[in-house]
Design a protein around this motif. Structure first.
Motif, mmCIF file in Angstrom:
data_model
loop_
_atom_site.group_PDB
_atom_site.id
_atom_site.type_symbol
_atom_site.label_atom_id
_atom_site.label_comp_id
_atom_site.label_asym_id
_atom_site.label_seq_id
_atom_site.Cartn_x
_atom_site.Cartn_y
_atom_site.Cartn_z
ATOM 1 N N PRO A 159 0.809 -1.225 0.000
ATOM 2 C CA PRO A 159 0.000 0.000 0.000
ATOM 3 C C PRO A 159 0.845 1.280 0.000
ATOM 4 C CG PRO A 159 -0.849 -1.565 1.601
ATOM 5 C CD PRO A 159 0.435 -2.147 1.071
ATOM 6 N N GLU A 160 2.011 1.267 0.625
ATOM 7 C CA GLU A 160 2.817 2.500 0.699
ATOM 8 C C GLU A 160 3.431 2.864 -0.650
ATOM 9 O OE1 GLU A 160 3.343 -0.036 2.892
ATOM 10 O OE2 GLU A 160 3.384 0.755 4.955
ATOM 11 N N PHE A 161 3.924 1.858 -1.374
ATOM 12 C CA PHE A 161 4.646 2.135 -2.623
ATOM 13 C C PHE A 161 3.802 1.860 -3.868
ATOM 14 C CE2 PHE A 161 8.000 1.786 0.491
ATOM 15 C CZ PHE A 161 8.905 2.760 0.092
ATOM 16 N N GLY A 162 2.756 1.065 -3.697
ATOM 17 C CA GLY A 162 1.938 0.638 -4.835
ATOM 18 C C GLY A 162 1.377 1.771 -5.700
ATOM 19 N N PRO A 163 0.982 2.919 -5.104
ATOM 20 C CA PRO A 163 0.416 3.979 -5.943
ATOM 21 C C PRO A 163 1.370 4.481 -7.031
ATOM 22 C CG PRO A 163 0.000 4.432 -3.628
ATOM 23 C CD PRO A 163 0.913 3.232 -3.683
ATOM 24 N N ALA B 227 6.798 9.022 -6.203
ATOM 25 C CA ALA B 227 7.167 8.089 -5.127
ATOM 26 C C ALA B 227 7.921 8.835 -4.031
ATOM 27 C CB ALA B 227 8.012 6.946 -5.688
ATOM 28 N N MET B 228 8.844 9.717 -4.436
ATOM 29 C CA MET B 228 9.618 10.447 -3.418
ATOM 30 C C MET B 228 8.706 11.409 -2.650
ATOM 31 S SD MET B 228 13.438 10.938 -4.947
ATOM 32 C CE MET B 228 13.043 11.938 -6.328
ATOM 33 N N LYS C 100 5.939 12.513 2.415
ATOM 34 C CA LYS C 100 4.717 12.854 3.168
ATOM 35 C C LYS C 100 4.444 11.824 4.265
ATOM 36 C CE LYS C 100 2.659 16.503 1.412
ATOM 37 N NZ LYS C 100 2.661 17.679 2.234
ATOM 38 N N LEU C 101 4.596 10.557 3.866
ATOM 39 C CA LEU C 101 4.313 9.465 4.812
ATOM 40 C C LEU C 101 5.267 9.524 6.018
ATOM 41 C CD1 LEU C 101 2.410 6.979 4.607
ATOM 42 C CD2 LEU C 101 4.391 5.682 3.840
ATOM 43 N N CYS C 102 6.561 9.700 5.725
ATOM 44 C CA CYS C 102 7.557 9.734 6.806
ATOM 45 C C CYS C 102 7.287 10.946 7.706
ATOM 46 C CB CYS C 102 8.972 9.832 6.244
ATOM 47 S SG CYS C 102 9.540 8.335 5.467
#
Ligand SMILES: Cc1cc2nc3c(=O)[nH]c(=O)nc-3n(C[C@H](O)[C@H](O)[C@H](O)COP(=O)(O)OP(=O)(O)OC[C@H]3O[C@@H](n4cnc5c(N)ncnc54)[C@H](O)[C@@H]3O)c2cc1C
Length: 448
Positions: free
Chosen positions: A78-82, A161-162, A167-169
């Protein structure tokens, strides 16, 4: 091994710095600060500041194949899939390819066809009809093309991705400092009692601040030697050309779903970005270096970095790619999508990465720093795909207290200066950026 609440600095918020932040945070490290010289993330200085990067697992050697397969599984989370697009990957050589390109393709095909995870995903392509079946949009002559289609591959939208992982971090508590407050100009050290040993105690940034940390992880990509000159013994900053064709909506829709296509002796392209409708192409070759000879750097006599290692205005030609690269890309289009072959190239640039002689990464403690300073560099132009898993390897290093993987160890003594032409998957000879600048001036004068 730092405690979970001790300050850890990550220098550089590129693909590997962000992945490191992601995995350390996930493992419970609570005091992580990422310093990034660019004003915003994704950084315009990152090798990943781009629309897309190939995600594929065929390597001549199974070590990286297995790691890339793990990375592809990571791209499906889910984190990288988009940011992952499994469009498939066509690998080929043209009829005029030199033997080196054909040999590399044979080895890559052998490695994937005999791999249990891949075998069922590979279709050899030997005829025009085979290629057109794999990419129905191909309307060019495909003269002498031979290769294969790998369905377990595609590309990642690298800038997105970056942005997404940043944003997630940040949402999970990692601190980010950007711009001049995030631009690291110096590592600071404290002398210790051991012979030739010093502990890295932190960093000094361009706004004059000194920040202290227990562990400093340098993830500066092609800029690594600007802060740790000895890295320049084994890592060379090198660049390749990137160009785009601006499409309209109809054209962009027409090419939607096009597999990533990599013709080893010419270059590669991706399906267009639906948002900007830019169609990205990269020529394949040995790339360009910017050799600086300096007597001051000890032990290395050569520091090889992008033109302005301190980051600012790059004197290298921008919105320009060398004439040879342009010719390769136009031939690539003529053979595959001839209706694009004479279109203007826009957003042309040189993109810098960190190269090693054997294409192995460097992920290790810097010697004689009492495990206070880590360097991750030497992506060798195949590091973006590893973004979902890369940080785990840094975590393993910190927790083990030493690099157990021989290939990724710090290398002290490589004095071979130009290995660019020898890498099996690159065709042609490496050149100096200064020659490109002269070429650009000649072109400009010819236009006057
Ligand atoms: C043209 C091209 C095509 C490529 N294609 C592919 C591909 O298809 N597939 C693939 O897997 N890989 C590909 N790569 C390689 C990939 O882009 C790199 O492996 C990856 O970006 C390496 O990540 P990194 O974090 O080491 O370096 P980078 O992503 O370059 O990040 C380094 C960061 O350090 C920051 N920085 C530098 N100096 C300082 C400082 N003093 N203070 C603070 N911050 C600083 C920079 O701003 C940057 O954000 C390609 C590279 C190029 C150039």
């Amino acid at each position: 091994m730092p405690h979970k609440d001790q300050p850890i600095f990550i220098l550089g918020a590129g693909a590997w710095g962000l992945s490191t932040a992601f995995h350390l945070n996930k493992a419970g490290y609570q005091n992580i600060t990422v310093f990034e010289a660019a004003e915003s993330i994704p950084s315009q200085y990152s090798a990943g500041y781009d629309l897309n990067k190939i995600v594929r697992a065929e390597y001549e050697d199974s070590f990286y194949t297995d790691l890339a397969l793990e990375a592809i599984r990571g791209w499906k989370t889910p984190e990288f899939g988009p940011y992952y697009h499994q469009t498939g990957y066509i690998v080929a050589t043209s009829g005029k390819a030199p033997q080196k390109a054909k040999d590399h393709l044979e080895k890559a095909l052998h490695s994937v066809s005999s791999h249990p995870t891949f075998a069922s995903q590979i279709t050899p392509l030997k005829t025009d009809a085979g290629f057109r079946d794999a990419a129905w949009q191909f309307s060019g002559p495909l003269t002498g093309f031979a290769g294969y289609m790998n369905r377990l591959a595609g590309y990642a939208h690298s800038s997105d991705a970056m942005y997404g992982i940043w944003k997630l971090c940040a949402a999970r508590g990692v601190k980010f400092i950007t711009g001049s407050a995030g631009k690291v100009i110096e590592l600071t050290y404290a002398e210790t009692r051991g012979p030739n040993t010093r502990r890295c105690t932190g960093i000094r940034t361009a706004d004059g601040q000194h920040h202290q940390a227990v562990t400093v992880i340098c993830a500066l990509g092609a800029y690594a030697a600007s802060l740790i000159p000895a890295v320049g013994n084994s890592v060379v900053a090198r660049c390749w050309s990137v160009a785009h064709v601006q499409l309209n909506k109809t054209e962009s829709d027409y090419l939607r779903g096009l597999p990533v296509t990599n013709v080893h002796d010419l270059g590669f392209f991706f399906e267009p970005d639906p948002e900007t409708r830019l169609f990205k192409l990269c020529p394949l070759g040995a790339g360009y270096t910017n050799t600086i000879t300096t007597k001051a750097a000890v032990p290395s006599l050569y520091r090889l970095t992008p033109p302005d290692a301190a980051i600012g205005s790059l004197p290298a030609p921008q919105d320009f790619i060398p004439a040879d690269d342009e010719r390769k890309l136009r031939r690539l289009l003529q053979e595959t999508l001839p209706w694009l072959a004479n279109r203007p190239f826009v957003d042309q640039k040189l993109c810098w990465f960190a190269d090693t002689a054997d294409s192995d990464y460097v992920i290790d403690f810097v010697p004689q720093t009492l495990n206070s300073l880590v360097v991750v560099s030497g992506d060798s132009g195949h590091g973006f795909k590893m973004m979902p898993v890369f940080g785990k390897w840094v975590l393993n290093l910190l927790e083990a207290g030493q690099q157990d993987e021989a290939r990724w160890k710090w290398r002290q003594d490589i004095e071979k200066k130009d290995w660019g032409d020898e890498v099996s998957w690159r065709i042609g000879a490496s050149k100096e950026v200064s020659d490109l600048i002269k070429e650009k001036r000649r072109l400009e004068q010819a236009r006057l």
